[in-house]
Scaffold this motif. Structure first.
Motif, PDB file in Angstrom:
ATOM      1  N   ILE A 214       0.869  -1.180   0.000  1.00  0.00           N
ATOM      2  CA  ILE A 214       0.000   0.000   0.000  1.00  0.00           C
ATOM      3  C   ILE A 214       0.900   1.223   0.000  1.00  0.00           C
ATOM      4  O   ILE A 214       1.666   1.429   0.940  1.00  0.00           O
ATOM      5  CB  ILE A 214      -0.915  -0.006   1.236  1.00  0.00           C
ATOM      6  CG1 ILE A 214      -1.884  -1.186   1.133  1.00  0.00           C
ATOM      7  CG2 ILE A 214      -1.667   1.315   1.354  1.00  0.00           C
ATOM      8  CD1 ILE A 214      -2.733  -1.392   2.354  1.00  0.00           C
ATOM      9  N   ASP A 215       0.863   1.995  -1.057  1.00  0.00           N
ATOM     10  CA  ASP A 215       1.756   3.141  -1.158  1.00  0.00           C
ATOM     11  C   ASP A 215       1.091   4.412  -0.644  1.00  0.00           C
ATOM     12  O   ASP A 215      -0.109   4.620  -0.849  1.00  0.00           O
ATOM     13  CB  ASP A 215       2.187   3.353  -2.614  1.00  0.00           C
ATOM     14  CG  ASP A 215       3.236   2.326  -3.034  1.00  0.00           C
ATOM     15  OD1 ASP A 215       3.730   1.600  -2.153  1.00  0.00           O
ATOM     16  OD2 ASP A 215       3.542   2.257  -4.230  1.00  0.00           O
ATOM     17  N   VAL A 216       1.888   5.232   0.035  1.00  0.00           N
ATOM     18  CA  VAL A 216       1.431   6.550   0.476  1.00  0.00           C
ATOM     19  C   VAL A 216       1.878   7.536  -0.608  1.00  0.00           C
ATOM     20  O   VAL A 216       3.065   7.683  -0.858  1.00  0.00           O
ATOM     21  CB  VAL A 216       2.058   6.933   1.828  1.00  0.00           C
ATOM     22  CG1 VAL A 216       1.504   8.263   2.315  1.00  0.00           C
ATOM     23  CG2 VAL A 216       1.836   5.836   2.871  1.00  0.00           C
ATOM     24  N   LEU A 221       3.758  11.242  -6.712  1.00  0.00           N
ATOM     25  CA  LEU A 221       4.998  11.005  -5.955  1.00  0.00           C
ATOM     26  C   LEU A 221       4.787   9.999  -4.833  1.00  0.00           C
ATOM     27  O   LEU A 221       3.936  10.213  -3.963  1.00  0.00           O
ATOM     28  CB  LEU A 221       5.503  12.339  -5.373  1.00  0.00           C
ATOM     29  CG  LEU A 221       6.759  12.260  -4.496  1.00  0.00           C
ATOM     30  CD1 LEU A 221       7.976  11.842  -5.329  1.00  0.00           C
ATOM     31  CD2 LEU A 221       7.021  13.602  -3.825  1.00  0.00           C
ATOM     32  N   GLU A 222       5.580   8.904  -4.857  1.00  0.00           N
ATOM     33  CA  GLU A 222       5.499   7.921  -3.777  1.00  0.00           C
ATOM     34  C   GLU A 222       6.314   8.414  -2.589  1.00  0.00           C
ATOM     35  O   GLU A 222       7.507   8.645  -2.698  1.00  0.00           O
ATOM     36  CB  GLU A 222       6.039   6.573  -4.268  1.00  0.00           C
ATOM     37  CG  GLU A 222       5.949   5.498  -3.193  1.00  0.00           C
ATOM     38  CD  GLU A 222       6.648   4.199  -3.590  1.00  0.00           C
ATOM     39  OE1 GLU A 222       6.398   3.697  -4.704  1.00  0.00           O
ATOM     40  OE2 GLU A 222       7.440   3.700  -2.783  1.00  0.00           O
ATOM     41  N   LEU A 223       5.642   8.555  -1.451  1.00  0.00           N
ATOM     42  CA  LEU A 223       6.331   8.999  -0.233  1.00  0.00           C
ATOM     43  C   LEU A 223       6.708   7.819   0.643  1.00  0.00           C
ATOM     44  O   LEU A 223       7.707   7.853   1.351  1.00  0.00           O
ATOM     45  CB  LEU A 223       5.438   9.956   0.559  1.00  0.00           C
ATOM     46  CG  LEU A 223       5.045  11.254  -0.147  1.00  0.00           C
ATOM     47  CD1 LEU A 223       4.051  12.044   0.694  1.00  0.00           C
ATOM     48  CD2 LEU A 223       6.287  12.097  -0.423  1.00  0.00           C
ATOM     49  N   GLY A 224       5.882   6.770   0.591  1.00  0.00           N
ATOM     50  CA  GLY A 224       6.149   5.599   1.422  1.00  0.00           C
ATOM     51  C   GLY A 224       5.466   4.375   0.859  1.00  0.00           C
ATOM     52  O   GLY A 224       4.531   4.488   0.054  1.00  0.00           O
ATOM     53  N   SER A 225       5.972   3.201   1.292  1.00  0.00           N
ATOM     54  CA  SER A 225       5.366   1.936   0.879  1.00  0.00           C
ATOM     55  C   SER A 225       5.086   1.100   2.115  1.00  0.00           C
ATOM     56  O   SER A 225       5.994   0.853   2.907  1.00  0.00           O
ATOM     57  CB  SER A 225       6.324   1.151  -0.019  1.00  0.00           C
ATOM     58  OG  SER A 225       6.077   1.427  -1.362  1.00  0.00           O
ATOM     59  N   GLY A 226       3.849   0.661   2.257  1.00  0.00           N
ATOM     60  CA  GLY A 226       3.465  -0.168   3.401  1.00  0.00           C
ATOM     61  C   GLY A 226       3.253  -1.606   2.966  1.00  0.00           C
ATOM     62  O   GLY A 226       2.884  -1.869   1.820  1.00  0.00           O
TER      63      GLY A 226
END
Ligand code: ATP
Ligand code: MG
Length: 280
Positions: A214-216, A221-226
């Motif tokens: 699950i990407d933030v 722009l990808e800030l984070g990946s869960g």
């Protein structure tokens, strides 16, 4: 007579270095004389602005935004019940293999090798798995930990990618499976609020290492990946149970917070200091 003379490549690069306005990059001029005069004016304006910013930093807060971001996030995560850990940057090859990153893997060409058996870590997850195995054994669940540290990947030139960047990886191990989605959303929101970033959304992605993620995202722009478990990698580390984790790039968070257009200007650098190109 031609009326559409663009910036020269050199001028464009200089204006970008100085954090010039993006809508300026497509400007055209009636003559090279007009263009060069406009360039001089813009360069002077942006140079003055950069000098002011440099002075503000050195006479004021005296820390780069990246370091401030790290401090703020550390405090907020500790407040939220996470324990900070810090692990080595040098990673044995066997640990990459446990992440299924072998020579055929897409990420493998991005790894900086020190010698045949050791590399610079491209991610924090392998070390966190090892630590969690012991912490989950020694402590009552849930175990909530995070690390903030440098990671290294060979990347092609991009405004969003650095070869050396700072990852924040948080993990909660030992929660109810039914709580995982809610918790991922909660932690993503916690970090975004602490980083002072709005307008994010979550996107379901398929990662080469973690399967479904699950990407933030902020816009494109990808800030984070869960990611969450039980997960097919867990067995390689002798782990079972439910977990959630998210990895954020601190330079990307800082870039968005500062309104910069390039991670390079806010990352670890000897050409930039806190967003300011030093060849002023
Ligand atoms: P991207 O698709 O943007 O290349 P990724 O999916 O490969 O990123 P992850 O492995 O999911 O990246 O890493 C988690 C986070 O670390 C990313 O969301 C991003 O914020 C940050 N990140 C990853 N690679 C880099 C890099 N080379 N430079 C700066 N930040 C990075
Ligand atoms: Mg990702």
């Amino acid at each position: 007579m031609t009326t559409d003379i663009p910036w020269s490549e050199l001028q464009k690069r200089r204006l970008q270095d100085l954090n010039g306005l993006p809508d300026m990059s497509d400007s055209t001029f009636a003559s090279t004389a007009e263009r060069d005069a406009s360039f001089k004016k813009q360069e002077r304006f942006l140079t003055d602005e950069a000098k002011t910013k440099l002075n503000d930093t050195m006479d004021g807060i005296r820390r780069p935004a990246l370091c401030q971001m790290e401090s703020i996030l550390t405090d907020v995560l500790i407040q939220a019940g996470f324990t900070q850990v810090t692990t080595p940057v040098i990673l044995p090859k066997s640990m990459l293999a446990k992440m299924t990153i072998d020579d055929e893997h897409a990420l493998s060409s991005q790894v900086f090798w020190l010698d045949e058996k050791r590399c610079l870590r491209p991610m924090l997850a392998p070390n966190l798995y090892v630590l969690l195995k012991d912490l989950v054994r020694l402590r009552k669940e849930p175990v909530k930990i995070f690390e903030i540290g440098s990671c290294f990947r060979k990347e092609s030139q991009s405004s969003r990618h650095l070869n050396e960047f700072t990852m924040l990886n948080l993990v909660e191990w030992g929660l109810e499976e039914s709580d995982r989605h809610r918790r991922l959303e909660e932690y993503a929101q916690l970090v975004m609020d602490a980083a002072g970033i709005n307008d994010v959304h979550l996107e379901h992605e398929n990662s080469v290492v973690y399967g479904d993620t699950i990407d933030v995202m902020q816009g494109e722009l990808e800030l984070g990946s869960g990611a969450m478990g039980p997960h097919f990698l867990d067995g390689n580390w002798g782990m079972t149970g439910a977990w959630v984790g998210i990895g954020f790039g601190l330079e990307r968070l800082t870039m968005v917070h500062e309104g910069s257009r390039n991670v390079r200007s806010v990352g670890k650098s000897i050409s930039y200091f806190n967003g300011v190109r030093l060849n002023l």
